[in-house]
Design a protein around this motif. Structure first.
Motif, mmCIF file in Angstrom:
data_model
loop_
_atom_site.group_PDB
_atom_site.id
_atom_site.type_symbol
_atom_site.label_atom_id
_atom_site.label_comp_id
_atom_site.label_asym_id
_atom_site.label_seq_id
_atom_site.Cartn_x
_atom_site.Cartn_y
_atom_site.Cartn_z
ATOM 1 N N THR A 242 0.834 -1.208 0.000
ATOM 2 C CA THR A 242 0.000 0.000 0.000
ATOM 3 C C THR A 242 0.863 1.249 0.000
ATOM 4 O O THR A 242 0.584 2.217 -0.703
ATOM 5 C CB THR A 242 -0.939 -0.007 1.223
ATOM 6 N N LEU A 253 -6.266 -0.221 -2.429
ATOM 7 C CA LEU A 253 -6.020 -1.536 -3.020
ATOM 8 C C LEU A 253 -6.941 -2.536 -2.307
ATOM 9 O O LEU A 253 -7.337 -2.295 -1.164
ATOM 10 C CB LEU A 253 -4.574 -1.982 -2.770
ATOM 11 N N PRO A 254 -7.205 -3.665 -2.929
ATOM 12 C CA PRO A 254 -7.999 -4.685 -2.222
ATOM 13 C C PRO A 254 -7.117 -5.500 -1.276
ATOM 14 O O PRO A 254 -7.094 -6.735 -1.321
ATOM 15 C CB PRO A 254 -8.579 -5.552 -3.343
ATOM 16 N N ILE A 255 -6.376 -4.793 -0.438
ATOM 17 C CA ILE A 255 -5.392 -5.444 0.433
ATOM 18 C C ILE A 255 -5.447 -4.805 1.819
ATOM 19 O O ILE A 255 -5.590 -3.596 1.944
ATOM 20 C CB ILE A 255 -3.966 -5.270 -0.154
ATOM 21 N N GLU A 256 -5.312 -5.628 2.839
ATOM 22 C CA GLU A 256 -5.067 -5.135 4.198
ATOM 23 C C GLU A 256 -3.828 -5.822 4.737
ATOM 24 O O GLU A 256 -3.583 -6.985 4.438
ATOM 25 C CB GLU A 256 -6.245 -5.486 5.123
ATOM 26 N N SER A 257 -3.096 -5.120 5.576
ATOM 27 C CA SER A 257 -1.890 -5.707 6.170
ATOM 28 C C SER A 257 -2.238 -6.326 7.511
ATOM 29 O O SER A 257 -2.772 -5.654 8.389
ATOM 30 C CB SER A 257 -0.835 -4.625 6.362
ATOM 31 N N LYS A 305 -5.803 -5.890 12.054
ATOM 32 C CA LYS A 305 -4.866 -5.310 11.107
ATOM 33 C C LYS A 305 -3.636 -4.787 11.847
ATOM 34 O O LYS A 305 -3.756 -4.221 12.933
ATOM 35 C CB LYS A 305 -5.551 -4.170 10.367
ATOM 36 N N SER A 306 -2.478 -4.978 11.276
ATOM 37 C CA SER A 306 -1.271 -4.523 11.958
ATOM 38 C C SER A 306 -0.089 -4.469 11.006
ATOM 39 O O SER A 306 0.072 -5.317 10.139
ATOM 40 C CB SER A 306 -0.943 -5.473 13.107
ATOM 41 N N TYR A 307 0.714 -3.451 11.203
ATOM 42 C CA TYR A 307 2.004 -3.374 10.515
ATOM 43 C C TYR A 307 3.148 -3.686 11.479
ATOM 44 O O TYR A 307 4.306 -3.550 11.127
ATOM 45 C CB TYR A 307 2.223 -1.971 9.954
ATOM 46 N N MET A 347 -8.603 -9.552 -0.655
ATOM 47 C CA MET A 347 -10.032 -9.690 -0.383
ATOM 48 C C MET A 347 -10.571 -11.078 -0.713
ATOM 49 O O MET A 347 -11.698 -11.405 -0.357
ATOM 50 C CB MET A 347 -10.799 -8.636 -1.185
ATOM 51 N N ASP A 417 -13.312 -10.440 3.240
ATOM 52 C CA ASP A 417 -12.826 -10.011 4.550
ATOM 53 C C ASP A 417 -11.405 -10.543 4.684
ATOM 54 O O ASP A 417 -11.191 -11.739 4.863
ATOM 55 C CB ASP A 417 -13.729 -10.579 5.652
ATOM 56 N N LYS A 419 -9.127 -10.744 6.781
ATOM 57 C CA LYS A 419 -8.611 -11.511 7.914
ATOM 58 C C LYS A 419 -9.033 -12.967 7.870
ATOM 59 O O LYS A 419 -8.485 -13.802 8.589
ATOM 60 C CB LYS A 419 -9.038 -10.870 9.231
ATOM 61 N N PHE B 42 -14.403 -3.754 -1.433
ATOM 62 C CA PHE B 42 -13.127 -4.365 -1.800
ATOM 63 C C PHE B 42 -11.905 -3.450 -1.637
ATOM 64 O O PHE B 42 -10.784 -3.942 -1.583
ATOM 65 C CB PHE B 42 -13.178 -4.843 -3.256
ATOM 66 N N GLN B 43 -12.110 -2.155 -1.620
ATOM 67 C CA GLN B 43 -10.949 -1.266 -1.627
ATOM 68 C C GLN B 43 -10.617 -0.783 -0.218
ATOM 69 O O GLN B 43 -11.509 -0.430 0.548
ATOM 70 C CB GLN B 43 -11.215 -0.055 -2.541
ATOM 71 N N ASN B 46 -5.880 0.935 3.944
ATOM 72 C CA ASN B 46 -4.849 0.143 4.621
ATOM 73 C C ASN B 46 -3.850 1.040 5.344
ATOM 74 O O ASN B 46 -2.636 0.966 5.132
ATOM 75 C CB ASN B 46 -4.131 -0.746 3.586
ATOM 76 N N THR B 71 -1.819 1.328 13.765
ATOM 77 C CA THR B 71 -1.529 -0.015 13.257
ATOM 78 C C THR B 71 -0.033 -0.335 13.290
ATOM 79 O O THR B 71 0.363 -1.454 12.996
ATOM 80 C CB THR B 71 -2.048 -0.184 11.818
#
Lengths: 422, 94, 997
Positions: A242, A253-257, A305-307, A347, A417, A419, B42-43, B46, B71
């Motif tokens: 990201t 983006l369709p992304i989570e960390s 969520k976490s970095y 996702m 989701d 996670k 979806f977006q 983050n 985070t």
């Protein structure tokens, strides 16, 4: 470059190890490259290698903010398998496994790929049917896969909890014999050395801090080692996707960390010869024994969520419960280390290897916690995409717009989701 | 262990809660076009740093909470009831 | 081999002899000994073998940093591998063995590896074993490597773990405190004392079995008295104190993980006691008084038994009353070893002290004169001699910036002090990178914003009285951070030696090759570090992964700094520029059993039982897991197989009546003025006009338009609904409804409550279901065809007076009712229904028959709705409303989900009706039985009604596309291929006459 072999080990042994070269150079950045891959992890290094090897390209750099292989490539549980069954994933991961099978020879670097079998335990007839669908698909698409009954399983993996008192008694297993484990660091080093020998500049401690864009293209990367101009740029920076994406001028983006923990025990004489996976009643657990003897295991992500590369105790406890439930002799075995890494959770649990709105920028991301096994194919197909500027059919679903189009490559069926995937 | 100060129950381990997700997402109306829904579902921004996220005190009062949490460090800046009305009732009660 | 127990001294209890067994030899020690001190007192020298070269290893330390004396304690199912002898408390009957050696640690054939050492340099595995030697011939596959791997695995590892289940049990506990103090040495005791005095709730933990830390290592009664006074004061002040308790990790929000060893030191422990406890403590403030570890330096054969840390010798002498040798050479680069020399000389040893520094002030040297200790400055040890125990050392003499050979010096004990490394591990767990203190040549903790304060030698403060003072300062900071009043105490300076330490990490003379160990457990040598550098592995993380420095069971406590220093030297940089590795939890290894606690085996994930669980068992149920539930699978009669049983149950239900426990379904009360609107938004089909007294089947989608769950919702009043969900998704749907109401639609005046536990449910299905149910009601007419038509719901009363809810709904396709009563009445409901059902030839049925009934009808369950299936795929697209918007309605219309060639729900018949086939088979065209196929089979059953096997599945384009064609159900993993035909999924009573009738 010295070719590695028993002979070279012997010869150097006699000569006090004097003749070993650097395994990769430490070059100064040039002002411009034809292709710059951002991210010196397994995927980035493999990409650079295949760009040089498969496509004959020369003027390539890999830029890495820290030390190569220092991301998730160096902190995973080293499992290699191809038991994916969704269209797209199936062919991609199978190709990856094929590349693994010859990787040590290809790179002249022993990545210790041990095809020791990957065993998913089954606890109910319904689970067995679901596994059969997956493993039948694997068999019909040229891979290997078996369903073992309880007796076969007992004969092969003797120390599991076969008690009838177990909360979820084992009734069999789904097995991929060609799957197994590899020495994760060696993969990074092997790709780095091989890419370097083909002329790729690997620039460590070179952090990208910004991008210059003109006419819908990236023209240069600002880095901690100066400005580097590039004709094409590929991002392969799991955990930092990201951030890079935003540097390239985009937002979402369709992304989570998320963070995933991993665990290793003290070294023991051989106790478990395969990779065993245990997943029932909401539990998720995988374990194997490293060649050094440590039991290497893990479970779910930490759920939030976490970095931060630090895990917390609830998952430690969950994972320990699984460990003792499935291998009751592990109760007295001691945990030596636990650590965590930042995962690009997408996702649908599937990755992205695709073009982007910038015409010369390519994205490789979203590996969830399955990126290690994918690294050879990820590099292979990403190189193919960058070299030819069009996606190979095996990665045609690995696009960012698949969600808008309704393409579903969700191996778990968990829904949008992040996670819940892994 | 993250400790979340539930406005209804007090400070508790995060293992009593379940993480929802990005709490800043505004879901479009049900009849909004697919593009708007796609962006919401979806977006993700983050965020690396302080973000607003949702947690449910699932093994407690079952209230959904909006939590501002970093985070990078897991440090929590604020916790409030996700439902404004319930939040106001709580404030009045105090 | 000349270690002896001295006549007096130490804190061991000489009145209490303790016998134990080491490698099948019987020995005795004293209460208060560690296994290491007792072995030392009994003259044992070789205690372990190293990982790679199988070199003999003796006792190298007196604590958790031990890297040599690694043993196996206990036998059979209580066998513990990889125990550090230096931390194992001695107890009567303790049995310990050497490990990683054959036939034993004194004579180990594995030592042949040592001869091959020149070839086994760092990273050699990566360069060979790929193919046939010498040139790695053979291109394909991993076969050759895997042959090598077998041998390598056998040689690797350290101890052998028991294969038996661990017989002991473990507990979890949860603690809270104002101040957690880790470590009970001078700093920790002082800090804890002051905090407790201020009325703070203090928890002090000590990993050792004695409180006192370094107080225990000093001869004389002063130090012990100080310890005793401090401990007494703490107890009086009400502080909680736990020995044998390691704070193994620091986590977010002041949470620490503790491991308390409860019975590991007891010969015959009370079986009711847990072996260990894993305690999660939540501290408002944490004081780390974790001490410092002495480090060695690299010189030739610095791993020979008889070489140990200098301070360890003081500990063995003063705490355990064991003098480690008669002729002692001490080699140091700092002042701390002078007291050691003095102590040992006083105990009768002949001591020679080598100080690598050329200038040592008289005040320090003066310490020695009176004791007859020889001091040589500008001198150090270059090489140790002796194979199984040290015999002599070869010294090196400082020539400014190089070393030259000195002379040989006989000895039976060599003590090494290369400086001290504060224990910064716990803060490292928090991601706080330590900073380099160049005066003291050690890493010290950096500032942190978290409420954590470090004190004592873990800050780089060496003297015990300075440590006490720093403990008081730490207490002040804790008191201040907790809002208390504190008087500022002045902070002692770090260090505390008269003469600065002179960095010394390796002694070598150019051109002389020798093995100088940095990580003695993993056999990492100084040359390995240089080789890593030569090959480009210059980052610390690369170094530790390539060599593998610091990855052994001491987790780098012994060797990390030396490795860093050598890499810095190779790079021509300073140590802090090279970096530091991040220490990971746990600080010392923690048994997995303790982390698991009680939640394993049968107690892994709580079992959910329905209220009629026992009733079902009493009536012959065989149970099956359904998520966390157990449900009746089938009710076999005498001699019946599962297949016979479920076929009978299915047939009986279709022809007469069957009863099935459906309690595990999720049940949610949805109430409020906007309940109708809410339900209408959640379900994809129309609910706005559901009349009071009616139920409706509903399908809810996820945001992305894929099916989430299905169930029925019953309307009891304008504002009162009762929703049922699938068993699998009960919790998820409840959370989802709460999320929608609280987060997305706060304007809706609706309350949802889970009532899954409150209601027990039974399906009464079959043509005679009404007769049976009516006979059980106070008002039988309640369920007459007129009073309760298909999909009607009613609240009523059982014949025994218990209130109940009835809906005329059917999953089986027969006329059927679901009856719910309060959970406490579940058995009474069954006791009413069962005899009446049996009277007319009915039966109980389980999930297998339930499955058969629903497959015949083409009703979907989780096997079909697997999180990838759209409502259209499931053949229910016509139900979805086109006139309203609902959750998922927007994204359901995404282009790929609208394709007509998507796999759709179908029924499957075997082409040869006498054949069977299996769920999980892949459906392929007969001309192409390979690839991803055209579809798959989700469920199969024998259909008594049709007289053959049938199934449900998904096929591209649905059954219309495959009418009259044959497909192959490919099942290569189980039974091979079978020809099948595709039919409508509604295989029995497609018009639904029976359930409406």
């Amino acid at each position: 470059m010295t070719r590695f072999s028993a002979w070279s080990v012997f010869r150097n042994g006699l000569k006090g190890q004097r003749d070993w070269d650097r395994q990769w150079r430490d070059p100064e950045p040039r002002h411009e490259y034809d292709i710059v891959i951002v991210g010196g992890g397994l995927h980035g290094l493999a990409t650079a290698y295949y760009l040089a090897k498969n496509h004959g390209l020369k003027n390539i750099a890999v830029v890495e903010k820290g030390w190569l292989g220092g991301g998730n490539g160096g902190r995973n549980t080293t499992i290699v398998r191809s038991n994916y069954f969704m269209p797209g994933n199936r062919q991609f991961y199978e190709h990856s496994l094929e590349l693994w099978e010859d990787l040590s020879h290809e790179l002249n670097y022993n990545v210790m790929f041990s095809q020791r079998s990957h065993i998913s335990l089954l606890h109910s007839p319904a689970a067995m049917d679901a596994a059969a669908r997956r493993y039948n698909t694997m068999r019909l698409t040229g891979s290997d896969g078996e369903i073992w009954d309880l007796n076969t399983l007992k004969a092969n993996v003797p120390h599991l909890n076969y008690s009838a008192d177990a909360r979820f008694p084992i009734i069999g297993a789904a097995v991929q014999k060609r799957a197994g484990t590899a020495r994760h660091d060696a993969v990074a080093w092997g790709y780095a050395r091989a890419a370097d020998s083909l002329g790729v500049d690997i620039l460590q401690n070179c952090e990208v801090t910004g991008t210059t864009r003109e006419d819908g293209r990236i023209t240069a990367l600002e880095t901690s080692r100066g400005t580097i101009r590039a004709k094409k740029v590929g991002f392969a920076v799991a955990g930092n996707t990201t951030r890079l994406w935003q540097m390239a001028g985009f937002s979402t983006l369709p992304i989570e960390s998320h963070k995933l923990q991993a665990f290793v025990s003290e070294p023991l004489k051989p106790l478990l010869d395969q990779v065993v996976v245990f997943g029932v009643g909401g539990a998720h657990f995988y374990i194997s024994q490293s060649d050094k003897g440590g039991m290497v295991f893990g479970g779910d992500i930490d759920w939030y969520k976490s970095y931060a590369q630090r895990g917390n105790l609830p998952i430690v406890q969950d994972v320990a419960e699984c460990a003792v439930s499935i291998l009751p002799c592990l109760g007295r075995v001691r945990l030596l280390r636990h650590w965590s890494g930042v995962m690009d959770m997408s996702m649908d649990g599937s990755p992205f290897i695709c073009k982007t709105p910038l015409s010369n920028l390519y994205l490789n991301a979203g590996w969830n916690y399955g990126g290690f096994k994918a690294s050879p194919a990820s590099g292979w197909y990403f190189a193919d995409l960058i070299a030819n500027d069009r996606p190979h059919q095996h990665i045609e679903h690995f696009t960012l717009d698949r969600f808008d189009r309704g393409i579903n490559i969700d191996e778990r069926g968990a829904g949008p989701d992040p996670k819940l995937h892994g | 262990m993250i400790r979340i100060n539930c406005p209804f129950c007090g400070e508790r381990d995060h293992s009593e809660f379940s993480y929802g997700g990005d709490g800043s997402i505004v879901y479009p109306s049900l009849d909004a076009p697919a593009e708007e829904w796609s962006a919401a579902v979806f977006q993700r921004e983050n965020i690396r740093g302080m973000q607003t996220e949702s947690w449910q005190h699932v093994n407690g009062c079952r209230q959904w909470l909006l939590v501002e949490r970093d985070t990078m460090t897991h440090e929590i800046q604020s916790v409030r009831a996700a439902h404004d009305g319930v939040g106001k009732v709580l404030e009045k009660g105090q | 081999m000349t270690a002896v127990r001295v006549e007096q001294g130490g804190v061991v209890d000489r009145q209490s002899e303790v016998s134990f067994t080491w490698d099948n030899r019987h020995y005795s020690g004293f209460a208060g000994d560690t296994l290491a001190s007792a072995l030392l007192a009994n003259g044992e020298s070789i205690i372990g073998r190293s990982f790679k070269y199988h070199r003999p290893r003796g006792i190298m330390s007196a604590g958790v940093e031990e890297s040599g004396a690694i043993v196996t304690v206990g036998v059979s199912h209580r066998r513990d591998a990889n125990v550090k002898a230096t931390t194992q408390e001695l107890f009567p009957g303790l049995i310990a063995h050497g490990q990683n050696a054959w036939p034993n640690v004194r004579h180990d054939l594995g030592a042949v590896n040592n001869l091959m050492g020149r070839f086994f340099s760092a990273g050699f595995y990566y360069k060979t074993f790929m193919g046939i030697p010498p040139f790695e011939w053979g291109r394909k596959g991993t076969g050759i490597w895997m042959q090598y791997e077998k041998l390598i695995r056998r040689a690797a590892g350290m101890g052998r773990a028991s294969r038996d289940p661990d017989p002991d049990h473990y507990e979890h506990g949860h603690l809270f405190c104002d101040v957690l103090v880790v470590g009970s040495g001078p700093a920790g005791l002082a800090a804890a004392g002051k905090c407790a005095e201020q009325g703070l709730d203090v928890l002090l933990v000590e990993q050792d079995f004695e409180f006192g830390g370094d107080y225990l290592n000093h001869g004389g009664s002063d130090s012990i008295k100080k310890r005793n006074d401090a401990v007494d004061a703490l107890q009086k002040a009400g502080a909680r104190m736990m020995q044998r308790t390691t704070a193994f990790g620091l986590y977010d929000y002041g949470v620490a993980g503790l491991l308390q060893r409860v019975t590991d030191h007891l010969p015959n422990a009370d079986p009711h006691l847990p072996r260990q406890r894993f305690l999660t403590v939540r501290a408002r403030h944490t004081i780390l008084a974790t001490g410092a570890l002495e480090r060695h330096y690299a010189f030739g054969n610095n791993d020979v038994p008889g070489i140990m840390n200098a301070h360890a010798a003081v500990c063995y002498l003063n705490r355990f009353g064991v003098l480690g040798g008669e002729r002692v050479v001490i080699t140091t680069n700092n002042d701390s070893a002078y007291a050691t020399a003095s102590n040992l000389a006083q105990a009768g040893a002949q001591v020679k002290l080598l100080d690598s520094r050329r200038q040592v002030p008289d005040s320090v040297a003066g310490l020695l004169n009176t004791r007859g200790i020889e001091l040589e400055t500008g001198t150090t040890v270059l090489n140790a001699h002796g194979r199984k125990h040290i015999k002599s050392v070869e010294t090196a003499i400082s020539g400014g910036n190089h070393w030259r050979r000195g002379m040989d010096e006989e000895c039976d004990l060599l003590l090494v002090s290369g400086g001290w490394s504060p224990v910064v591990n716990l803060l490292s767990h928090r991601g706080v990178r330590p900073v380099w203190d160049s005066n003291n040549c050690c890493f010290v903790p950096a500032e942190t914003a978290e409420p954590v304060t470090t004190a004592g030698s873990s800050l780089g403060i060496w003297g015990n009285s300075d440590c006490e003072a720093s403990g008081l300062v730490a207490a002040d900071s804790a008191i201040a951070s907790l809002g208390g009043q504190s008087v500022s105490v002045s902070m002692p300076a770090t260090g505390g030696w008269e003469t600065p330490l002179e960095p010394l990490y390796e002694v070598e003379i150019k051109g002389v090759t020798k093995k100088s160990f940095i990580d003695p457990q993993h056999d990492v040598t100084a040359d390995d570090v240089r080789l890593a550098h030569q090959e480009g592995f210059v980052s610390v993380e690369h170094l530790k992964r390539y060599t593998p420095l610091g990855m052994a069971t001491d987790q780098g406590k012994m060797g990390n700094i030396i490795g860093l220093a050598l890499m810095a030297e190779a790079l021509g940089r300073e140590i802090p520029e090279v970096g530091t590795t991040t220490f990971r939890p746990p600080y010392t290894p923690v048994s997995i059993g303790a982390l698991a606690g009680r939640a394993f085996g049968a107690h892994f994930k709580p079992l959910r039982r329905t209220p009629m669980h026992d009733w079902n068992l009493q009536h012959g149920a065989t149970m099956v897991d359904a998520g966390l539930w157990q449900r009746p699978w089938y009710f076999a009669r005498e001699g019946e197989t599962i297949t016979e049983a479920y076929i009978r149950e299915t047939e009986t239900t279709r022809t007469s009546v069957g009863l099935c426990d459906v309690t595990s379904l999720g049940k949610i009360a949805i109430q409020g003025p906007d309940a109708t609107e809410f339900i209408n938004r959640v379900y994809s089909n129309a609910f706005a006009k559901l009349p009071v007294g009616k139920a409706r089947y509903g399908i809810m989608l996820r945001d992305d338009g894929i099916v989430m769950d299905d169930g029925t919702t019953w309307r009891f009043s304008e504002t009162d609904y009762f929703m049922t969900t699938t068993t699998a998704h009960a919790a998820k749907v409840m959370v989802w409804l709460e999320e929608l109401l609280q987060m997305r639609w706060p304007e809706l005046r609706v309350h949802v409550t889970t009532v899954s536990e409150q209601w027990a449910g039974v399906a009464v299905a079959g043509p005679k279901s009404r007769d049976v149910l009516a006979a059980c009601l106070a008002e039988p007419a309640t369920v007459s065809a007129e009073a309760l038509p298909f999909m009607g719901v009613v609240e009523s009363t059982l014949a025994n007076g218990a209130p109940c809810r009835i809906a005329r709904i059917s999953f089986s396709g027969e006329m059927a009712f679901e009856v719910y009563v309060g959970s406490d009445y579940a058995n009474s409901l069954m006791d009413l229904l069962y005899p009446r059902a049996m009277q007319i030839g009915g039966c109980l049925y389980g999930t297998e028959a339930l499955g058969a009934l629903r497959i015949e009808k083409g009703h979907v369950t989780g096997a079909e709705l697997d999180g990838r299936v759209s409502i259209d795929d499931a053949g229910l697209g016509k139900m979805a409303s086109e006139t309203k918007s609902y959750i998922g309605s927007a994204l359901r219309k995404r282009p790929e989900l609208q394709r007509t060639d998507r796999p759709r729900l179908v029924g499957i018949f075997p082409k040869d009706r006498s054949e069977t086939f299996k769920a999980g088979s892949i459906l392929c065209s007969p001309d192409e039985v390979e690839g991803l196929g055209e579809g798959w089979i989700t469920a199969v059953t024998h259909s008594p009604e049709l007289g053959h096997w049938i199934g449900l599945g998904f096929v591209s384009g649905g059954h219309e596309a495959w009418q009259g064609k044959v497909l192959v159900a490919a099942d290569p993993v189980r039974r091979g291929n079978m020809y099948v035909e595709v039919v409508s999924p509604h295989m029995v009573d497609p018009t639904g006459e029976r359930m409406h009738g």
